[in-house]
Design a protein around this motif. Sequence first.
Motif, PDB file in Angstrom:
ATOM      1  N   LEU A  92      -4.062   1.911  14.385  1.00 22.00           N
ATOM      2  CA  LEU A  92      -4.158   2.655  13.010  1.00 22.00           C
ATOM      3  C   LEU A  92      -5.762   2.776  13.165  1.00 22.00           C
ATOM      4  O   LEU A  92      -6.987   2.045  12.303  1.00 22.00           O
ATOM      5  CB  LEU A  92      -3.370   2.098  12.405  1.00 22.00           C
TER       6      LEU A  92
ATOM      7  N   LEU B 147      -8.610   3.558  10.580  1.00 20.84           N
ATOM      8  CA  LEU B 147      -8.829   3.231   8.323  1.00 20.84           C
ATOM      9  C   LEU B 147      -8.998   3.559   7.397  1.00 20.84           C
ATOM     10  O   LEU B 147      -9.888   5.148   8.323  1.00 20.84           O
ATOM     11  CB  LEU B 147      -9.118   2.286   8.420  1.00 20.84           C
TER      12      LEU B 147
ATOM     13  N   LEU C 241       2.752  -0.357  13.262  1.00 22.06           N
ATOM     14  CA  LEU C 241       1.237  -0.123  12.589  1.00 22.06           C
ATOM     15  C   LEU C 241       1.545   0.898  11.330  1.00 22.06           C
ATOM     16  O   LEU C 241       1.691   2.194  11.776  1.00 22.06           O
ATOM     17  CB  LEU C 241      -0.461  -0.125  12.510  1.00 22.06           C
TER      18      LEU C 241
ATOM     19  N   LEU D 279      -0.016   2.238   7.394  1.00 23.73           N
ATOM     20  CA  LEU D 279      -0.707   2.180   5.659  1.00 23.73           C
ATOM     21  C   LEU D 279      -0.484   2.541   4.977  1.00 23.73           C
ATOM     22  O   LEU D 279      -0.807   4.179   4.693  1.00 23.73           O
ATOM     23  CB  LEU D 279      -2.544   2.246   6.264  1.00 23.73           C
TER      24      LEU D 279
ATOM     25  N   ASP E 211      -0.694   3.461   0.675  1.00 18.31           N
ATOM     26  CA  ASP E 211      -1.657   2.867  -0.737  1.00 18.31           C
ATOM     27  C   ASP E 211      -2.533   1.633   0.147  1.00 18.31           C
ATOM     28  O   ASP E 211      -3.095   1.671   1.261  1.00 18.31           O
ATOM     29  CB  ASP E 211      -0.535   2.994  -1.401  1.00 18.31           C
ATOM     30  N   ASN E 212      -2.047   0.656  -1.041  1.00 12.62           N
ATOM     31  CA  ASN E 212      -2.910  -0.897  -0.929  1.00 12.62           C
ATOM     32  C   ASN E 212      -2.346  -1.539  -0.180  1.00 12.62           C
ATOM     33  O   ASN E 212      -2.408  -2.869  -0.239  1.00 12.62           O
ATOM     34  CB  ASN E 212      -3.517  -1.035  -1.958  1.00 12.62           C
ATOM     35  N   HIS E 213      -1.008  -0.752   1.013  1.00 11.33           N
ATOM     36  CA  HIS E 213       0.394  -2.172   2.038  1.00 11.33           C
ATOM     37  C   HIS E 213      -0.741  -1.397   2.927  1.00 11.33           C
ATOM     38  O   HIS E 213      -0.522  -0.245   3.637  1.00 11.33           O
ATOM     39  CB  HIS E 213       1.396  -2.145   1.307  1.00 11.33           C
ATOM     40  N   LEU E 214      -0.698  -2.592   4.109  1.00 12.45           N
ATOM     41  CA  LEU E 214      -0.249  -2.362   5.638  1.00 12.45           C
ATOM     42  C   LEU E 214       0.468  -3.186   5.772  1.00 12.45           C
ATOM     43  O   LEU E 214       0.662  -4.078   5.789  1.00 12.45           O
ATOM     44  CB  LEU E 214      -1.352  -3.040   6.018  1.00 12.45           C
ATOM     45  N   TYR E 215       1.795  -1.738   6.706  1.00 21.86           N
ATOM     46  CA  TYR E 215       2.614  -2.583   7.527  1.00 21.86           C
ATOM     47  C   TYR E 215       2.328  -3.029   9.059  1.00 21.86           C
ATOM     48  O   TYR E 215       1.632  -2.057   9.257  1.00 21.86           O
ATOM     49  CB  TYR E 215       3.412  -1.817   7.023  1.00 21.86           C
TER      50      TYR E 215
ATOM     51  N   ARG F 107       4.541  -7.170   6.102  1.00 28.42           N
ATOM     52  CA  ARG F 107       3.103  -6.569   4.725  1.00 28.42           C
ATOM     53  C   ARG F 107       1.860  -7.027   4.666  1.00 28.42           C
ATOM     54  O   ARG F 107       2.437  -7.874   3.856  1.00 28.42           O
ATOM     55  CB  ARG F 107       3.782  -5.928   3.482  1.00 28.42           C
TER      56      ARG F 107
ATOM     57  N   ASP G  85      -1.254  -7.175   2.324  1.00 29.81           N
ATOM     58  CA  ASP G  85      -1.913  -6.606   0.933  1.00 29.81           C
ATOM     59  C   ASP G  85      -3.274  -5.821   1.357  1.00 29.81           C
ATOM     60  O   ASP G  85      -3.657  -6.323   2.657  1.00 29.81           O
ATOM     61  CB  ASP G  85      -2.260  -7.451  -0.457  1.00 29.81           C
ATOM     62  N   TYR G  86      -3.893  -4.670   1.023  1.00 31.04           N
ATOM     63  CA  TYR G  86      -4.425  -4.755   2.518  1.00 31.04           C
ATOM     64  C   TYR G  86      -5.812  -3.509   1.066  1.00 31.04           C
ATOM     65  O   TYR G  86      -5.415  -2.806  -0.119  1.00 31.04           O
ATOM     66  CB  TYR G  86      -4.640  -3.654   2.930  1.00 31.04           C
TER      67      TYR G  86
END
Length: 442
Positions: free
Chosen positions: A82, A84, A153, A155, A157-161, A170, A172-173
């Motif tokens: 993924l 970023l 994988l 992303l 918003d501010n969540h990485l799944y 999940r 937080d990112y």
Amino acid sequence: MKTKTTSWLAAIPLSAMMGVCAGQAGPSQVGPDPTLPKPERGLLPNMVIAEPAPWGDKTPTVPDGYTITAIATDLKIPRQTLILPNGDILVAEGKGGNAPSLKPKDVIAGIIKAKGTSSVKGGDRLTLLRDADGDGNYDVLTFAENLNAPYGLALVDNHLYVANQDAVVRFDYQPGQTKASGPPETVTPLPSAINHHWTKAMTASADGQYLYVGIGSNSNITERGMTAEVDRARIWRINAQTGEHKSYATGLRNPTALTIQPGTDQLWAVVNERDEIGPNLVPDYLTSVQEGAFYGWPYSYWGQNVDERVRPQDPKKVASAIKPDYSLGSHVAALGVDFSNEAMGAQFADGAFVGEHGSWNRKDPVGYKVVFVPFRDGKPFGAPVDFVAGFRDKDGTTRGRPVGVTVDPKGALIVADDLSNTIWRVTPTQAAKSQQPVAAAR
């Protein structure tokens, strides 16, 4: 090293093998209308397993005007990647499954197939690759550990799944983060009993509201019974916030990679089809995925071609089965897909890259490369083009096997190789960016 053509049992009569040992490449099987021969059923399939070899000073081959570089080595079974927002590359590393064998031949097959894969233990982790100064040298950092065979994988918003083999979780990112701030939260469990096909491919909808997760079947053609196939061979649509889910499409034997077509909310998938009815059946495919559609498994293949092995039959389900968009050829084992963009050069700007892990169950091996499928007007158009090759030599020496492919918006293709445990980066030169598109010449 030479290819090993492995006979299952020396005592098997030749007549019992004739249905599957011919293995010669048949008529063209790529495109929207592949040639489908009659099913061939023998007692046991022919197997060609190559012994892994190191890359040494070699690299995979790419078209003129492109360069390829190994940006990370010595990983632990890299599967999907993924990109970023800041250009960091996240790598899912793991190896799952371990479904019990049903028959003696399954035990033998497992032992033989393992010889063509990496002996490294899966990392069960996420690794982050960062090129802070843009010099092409990447730092290799551990982002998260103690996962359960992570694969898909996404992303939002501010969540990485992360799609583990048993659940979507999940983290937080925050932009630029190099290590998870804590353990992940479970979004929803995924079907994981038996896990004959364990990989859980994943992508997010264009608006980020939903996650799409591919869930493979628990058998080739229901050998474990239909109870074992509940919630299998399908794609789930999951609410990214609540975890609420529904079956989005069914009858897809093993959807191994998912992506959204740029500028749309159209889901696309690559799917691995069934085995043991000959070297030229059944084609693995690339397709747009229609909500509510049924794609045939287990009752039929490539639309409404009935698989006579399945009991009981279901004519009504067969009648509802739709054809995929584009055949990639039988047994290529497509495990990665992503759409290209103009930054990859005009020749390869409009289309999709597909990572083909490679066959094991035919005399003449296929796959073992990354192909580019040209598109026109939003649909596949023309023959696939070899984009990254040289993973397997003509004499059978095999140095790598591609899995996930990810396009960097800035102009690079990232390829995960789970045999040599390498991440490759392919970039165009300035000259490549001015070439004519592949599809325009066809």
